[in-house]
Design a protein around this motif. Sequence first.
Motif, mmCIF file in Angstrom:
data_model
loop_
_atom_site.group_PDB
_atom_site.id
_atom_site.type_symbol
_atom_site.label_atom_id
_atom_site.label_comp_id
_atom_site.label_asym_id
_atom_site.label_seq_id
_atom_site.Cartn_x
_atom_site.Cartn_y
_atom_site.Cartn_z
ATOM 1 N N THR A 274 0.352 10.659 1.050
ATOM 2 C CA THR A 274 -0.826 11.395 2.003
ATOM 3 C C THR A 274 0.315 12.332 2.715
ATOM 4 O O THR A 274 1.175 11.601 3.304
ATOM 5 C CB THR A 274 -1.784 11.010 3.034
ATOM 6 O OG1 THR A 274 -2.379 10.275 2.256
ATOM 7 C CG2 THR A 274 -2.501 11.747 3.538
ATOM 8 N N ASP B 81 1.499 5.058 0.228
ATOM 9 C CA ASP B 81 0.055 5.980 0.330
ATOM 10 C C ASP B 81 1.398 7.487 0.760
ATOM 11 O O ASP B 81 2.799 7.601 1.240
ATOM 12 C CB ASP B 81 0.049 5.920 2.655
ATOM 13 C CG ASP B 81 -0.264 7.004 3.519
ATOM 14 O OD1 ASP B 81 -0.915 8.115 2.244
ATOM 15 O OD2 ASP B 81 -1.442 6.945 4.328
ATOM 16 N N GLN C 147 1.232 -1.746 0.096
ATOM 17 C CA GLN C 147 -0.071 -0.269 0.056
ATOM 18 C C GLN C 147 0.810 1.086 -0.038
ATOM 19 O O GLN C 147 1.942 1.176 1.034
ATOM 20 C CB GLN C 147 -1.253 0.131 1.358
ATOM 21 C CG GLN C 147 -1.978 -1.447 1.251
ATOM 22 C CD GLN C 147 -2.658 -1.223 0.438
ATOM 23 O OE1 GLN C 147 -3.323 -0.062 -0.091
ATOM 24 N NE2 GLN C 147 -3.005 -2.049 -0.286
ATOM 25 N N SER D 275 8.190 6.743 -3.426
ATOM 26 C CA SER D 275 7.079 6.065 -2.589
ATOM 27 C C SER D 275 8.372 5.991 -1.221
ATOM 28 O O SER D 275 9.213 6.430 -1.645
ATOM 29 C CB SER D 275 6.676 4.555 -2.101
ATOM 30 O OG SER D 275 7.235 3.794 -2.760
ATOM 31 N N ASP E 218 -3.768 9.182 -7.029
ATOM 32 C CA ASP E 218 -4.087 7.601 -6.467
ATOM 33 C C ASP E 218 -3.786 7.857 -5.165
ATOM 34 O O ASP E 218 -4.301 6.542 -3.972
ATOM 35 C CB ASP E 218 -4.390 7.056 -7.359
ATOM 36 C CG ASP E 218 -5.405 6.718 -8.281
ATOM 37 O OD1 ASP E 218 -6.542 7.565 -7.668
ATOM 38 O OD2 ASP E 218 -4.557 6.375 -9.585
ATOM 39 N N SER E 219 -2.366 8.001 -5.106
ATOM 40 C CA SER E 219 -1.558 7.429 -3.931
ATOM 41 C C SER E 219 -1.894 8.756 -2.197
ATOM 42 O O SER E 219 -1.099 8.328 -1.491
ATOM 43 C CB SER E 219 -0.158 7.142 -3.566
ATOM 44 O OG SER E 219 0.357 6.288 -5.155
ATOM 45 N N GLY E 220 -2.768 9.527 -2.842
ATOM 46 C CA GLY E 220 -2.447 10.434 -2.134
ATOM 47 C C GLY E 220 -1.934 11.964 -1.745
ATOM 48 O O GLY E 220 -1.946 12.605 -0.830
#
Length: 264
Positions: free
Chosen positions: A6, A4, A2, A242, A29-31
């Motif tokens: 954000t 993220d 996952q 990421s 889409d990944s914040g």
Amino acid sequence: MQIDLTGKTAIVTGSTGGIGFAIAKGLADSGASVVLNGRKQAAVDDALERLRQQVPNADARGVSADLGSAEGCDAMLTAEPDTDILVNNVGIFGPQDFFDTPDDEWQRFFDVNVMSGVRLSRAYAGGMVERGWGRILFLSSESALNIPDDMIHYGMTKTAYLSLSRGLAKRLAGTGVTVNAVLPGPTLSEGVQEMLAEQQRQSGKSMEDTARDFVMAQRPSSIIQRAASVEEVANMVVYAASPQASATSGAALRVDGGVVDSIA
């Protein structure tokens, strides 16, 4: 896994269409809070609308700036003085014989395809280092290794990105900022579709089959034996941007479908 993002801001240059737009969508889409870029305000506005339709909760904004000049890069920096993720995607391409390519065309390709990444990376890396986290990505190409004989000026710029990404990764060693290059192969972007439109019309085949024929004729070493989708390239970029990719830096990450005939 996952991913993220954000709380992270991501600038994707040249992102009103094609691979750049797919990258922006993947990051949104990944914040991530995503900044789209294009030369024309109308194109930026249209891309923002499309992105918000596809990612309804997207935190996105746009900057209209021609990054092939120092003034355009300054305009980007004025609008967005800081970022956590910088994706140097903007680029131009097109076949032209070596003996018919004048100095000003070499310079134009170098300014857009190389100096945009130099200027923006130089400007944004300091803030990343201060925060102890950052991602800088350069969209290179399999043409950096398989120099096309009909686009030597283009291949030169993509090889330059390999040197730039590796050298900058070493310069930022130990800072928490990673720097990588991503090398797509033949990809079914809008630009490639436009290039193949006449061939498709004459053959009566689908665009996917036309692109497959092109790949097998022009890049017969392809292992997947087709053009990649823009989303397949974007997936690699989103991963490299990421937290999960924290041990990957100074790398040339190939999304070339196996076109480059090498195990390294």
